[in-house]
Scaffold this active site. Structure first.
Site, PDB file in Angstrom:
ATOM      1  N   ASP A  68      41.565  38.400  42.443  1.00 28.10           N
ATOM      2  CA  ASP A  68      41.328  36.954  42.407  1.00 28.10           C
ATOM      3  C   ASP A  68      39.875  36.659  42.034  1.00 28.10           C
ATOM      4  OD1 ASP A  68      40.669  38.020  45.006  1.00 28.10           O
ATOM      5  OD2 ASP A  68      40.479  35.978  45.768  1.00 28.10           O
ATOM      6  N   GLU A 133      40.504  37.715  48.254  1.00 29.14           N
ATOM      7  CA  GLU A 133      39.210  38.101  48.822  1.00 29.14           C
ATOM      8  C   GLU A 133      38.293  36.906  48.840  1.00 29.14           C
ATOM      9  OE1 GLU A 133      35.165  39.683  49.303  1.00 29.14           O
ATOM     10  OE2 GLU A 133      35.934  38.481  47.665  1.00 29.14           O
TER      11      GLU A 133
HETATM   12 ZN    ZN Z   1      34.073  40.061  44.802  1.00 28.08          ZN
END
Ligand code: ZN
Length: 380
Positions: A68, A133
Site C-alpha cells: 500500500d 502499513e
Molecule cells: Zn513504508
C-alpha cells in the site's frame, strides 16, 4: 534488461492506496509461485496480506513489506501523474517509488536470481507482505504475526524494506525503533468568573506545575542504540474564548518516544505519580502505538553492512531514529530484524522518486545478504 525496474513500474502503475491492493499482491504471488514459493493469502477485512515461503529448513530469512501507498495528494501538483511510473532526470517518479514498491521488486528479483543459481539453496526464504502499513495497521502485519506465532513459526533473520537511507543507498540501516506512547489528560477544576477566583478552581493553574515537572523530567539516559526517552506536549486546549471566564477543565495531549531503557508501564506509573503528587483531579487515557524494539549489532547487521560495502561502496550506520514501523510487530517472532531500503527524502511527498542508479544495487544488496544468511546458520 532491468527486471527490478520493470517490476517496480508494474507495481507503481497499480494505485494501491491503503488498503485497496489493486492487484499488486497477485502480481507478486504469481512471480513467487513461478519459482517454487508456497503462498498463503491471509486477508482480513479490506486488508490483503500474504505469507510466502520456499524451503522448510532453518535458517528462515524473511523480507517484510507493504504494497500500500499513501494518497498522492493533489495530482496537478505532480510533475508527472503519481500512478504513471515515469523516468526523468535519472530518477523514477511515482507514488511508492521509495516507500516501498522498489524494495519489494528488488527482493523478488533477488529471489529469482538466487533460485535460478541455487534451486536447492539451504534454509528457507519467506515474504510477509501487507496492504495496510500506512493505514491503521490493525488487519495487516500484526494479524499475520498472530497466525505465524500460533503455529510456532519463527523468523531467524528479517529484512524490512522500509526506506532507511538518508543521502545515498546503504548509508543507514535501522536496527530498532523507539516506542510511541500517547496520553490524553483532562485536568478538572471549577468554572467561574475571573474576578471571583475564590469561587472557582482554575485547572490551568493547577496543571501548569505538574506539566513543568513532566517536561523537565529525565525519563532515562538512552543507551548505545537509543537517544534518551523524550516527552513532548503536542496540544493544550482550555478556555471558553471569553477573557473573563475561568475554564472548568483543560485538556493536554502528550507523547513519549521511548527507548528500550523504559517501558510503557513504567512511564505511565511515573506520570500518574507526578499528577497525584500535585493533587490534580484528572482523567488520563493512554494509547500505545508501538513498543520499542532492538536488534543488537550481530550477525544480521554485519551481513547487511558487508553487503552494502560490497554492492554500494558505502559504510552503513546503524540507527534507531524515525517513527514506528511494522518491525514493531515482527520483532516478536524474529530473532534478528533490520530495516534496509532506499533514500527516504521524498517519501509521502509530491513527486516521490528513487534514483534509477539505486534500483539494481538495492536488489544486489538483498541477494548478497540472502547468499550469506541462507548458507550459514552458525549465528549465535
Ligand atoms: Zn513504508
Amino acid at each position: 534488461m532491468n527486471p527490478t525496474l520493470d517490476l517496480t513500474k508494474e507495481l507503481i502503475a497499480r494505485a494501491s492506496v491503503t488498503p485497496d491492493d489493486q492487484g499488486c499482491q497477485e502480481l507478486l504471488i504469481n512471480r513467487l509461485q513461478a519459482i517454487g514459493f508456497t503462498v498463503e493469502r491471509l486477508n482480513f477485512g479490506d486488508t490483503h496480506n500474504f505469507w510466502a515461503r520456499r524451503g522448510d529448513t532453518a535458517p528462515l530469512v524473511c523480507f517484510a513489506g507493504h504494497t500500500d501507498v499513501v494518497p498522492s495528494g493533489p495530482e496537478e501538483k505532480w510533475t508527472s501523474p503519481p500512478f504513471v511510473p515515469t523516468e526523468r532526470d535519472g530518477r523514477l517518479y511515482g507514488r511508492g517509488a521509495a516507500d516501498m514498491k522498489t524494495s519489494i521488486a528488488a527482493f523478488v528479483t533477488a529471489c529469482e536470481r538466487l533460485v535460478a543459481a541455487q534451486p536447492d539453496h539451504g534454509g528457507s526464504l519467506a515474504l510477509l507482505i501487507t496492504s495496510d502499513e500506512e493505514g491503521d495497521a490493525l488487519d495487516g502485519t500484526t494479524r499475520v504475526v498472530d497466525v505465524l506465532r500460533e503455529r510456532n513459526e519463527t523468523i531467524d533473520y528479517c529484512i524490512v524494506g522500509e526506506p532507511t537511507a538518508v543521502n545515498t543507498l546503504g548509508d543507514t540501516i535501522k536496527n530498532g525503533r523507539r516506542g510511541s506512547l500517547s496520553g490524553r489528560l483532562t485536568v478538572h477544576g471549577k468554572q467561574g468568573h475571573i474576578a471571583y477566583p475564590h469561587l472557582a478552581d482554575n485547572p490551568v493553574h493547577r496543571a501548569l506545575p505538574a506539566l513543568a515537572e513532566l517536561a523537565a523530567t529525565e525519563w532515562d539516559r538512552g543507551n548505545a542504540y537509543f537517544p534518551p526517552t523524550g516527552f513532548q506536549i503536542s496540544n493544550i486546549r482550555g478556555g471558553t474564548g471569553a477573557t473573563n471566564v475561568i475554564p472548568g477543565s483543560v485538556e493536554i495531549l502528550f507523547n513519549f518516544r521511548f527507548s528500550t531503557e523504559s517501558t510503557s508501564e513504567g512511564l505511565q506509573q511515573r506520570v500518574h505519580a507526578v499528577l497525584d503528587k500535585h493533587g490534580l483531579h484528572y482523567d488520563l487515557v493512554w494509547s500505545l502505538s508501538g513498543q520499542p524494539f532492538l536488534t543488537e549489532a550481530g550477525r544480521l547487521t554485519a551481513v547487511a553492512q558487508a553487503a552494502v560495502r560490497a554492492e554500494c561502496g558505502v559504510e552503513a550506520e546503524l540507527s534507531t531514529s524515525g517513527g514506528t514501523s511494522d518491525g514493531r510487530f515482527i520483532k516478536a517472532i524474529a530473532r534478528e530484524l533490520i530495516e534496509l531500503g532506499p533514500v527516504n527524502a521524498s517519501i509521502h511527498q509530491i513527486d516521490e522518486h528513487i534514483e534509477l542508479s539505486a534500483i539494481e544495487p538495492l536488489s544486489a544488496v538483498y541477494e548478497h545478504m540472502l547468499h550469506k544468511l541462507l548458507t550459514d546458520d552458525t549465528a549465535a
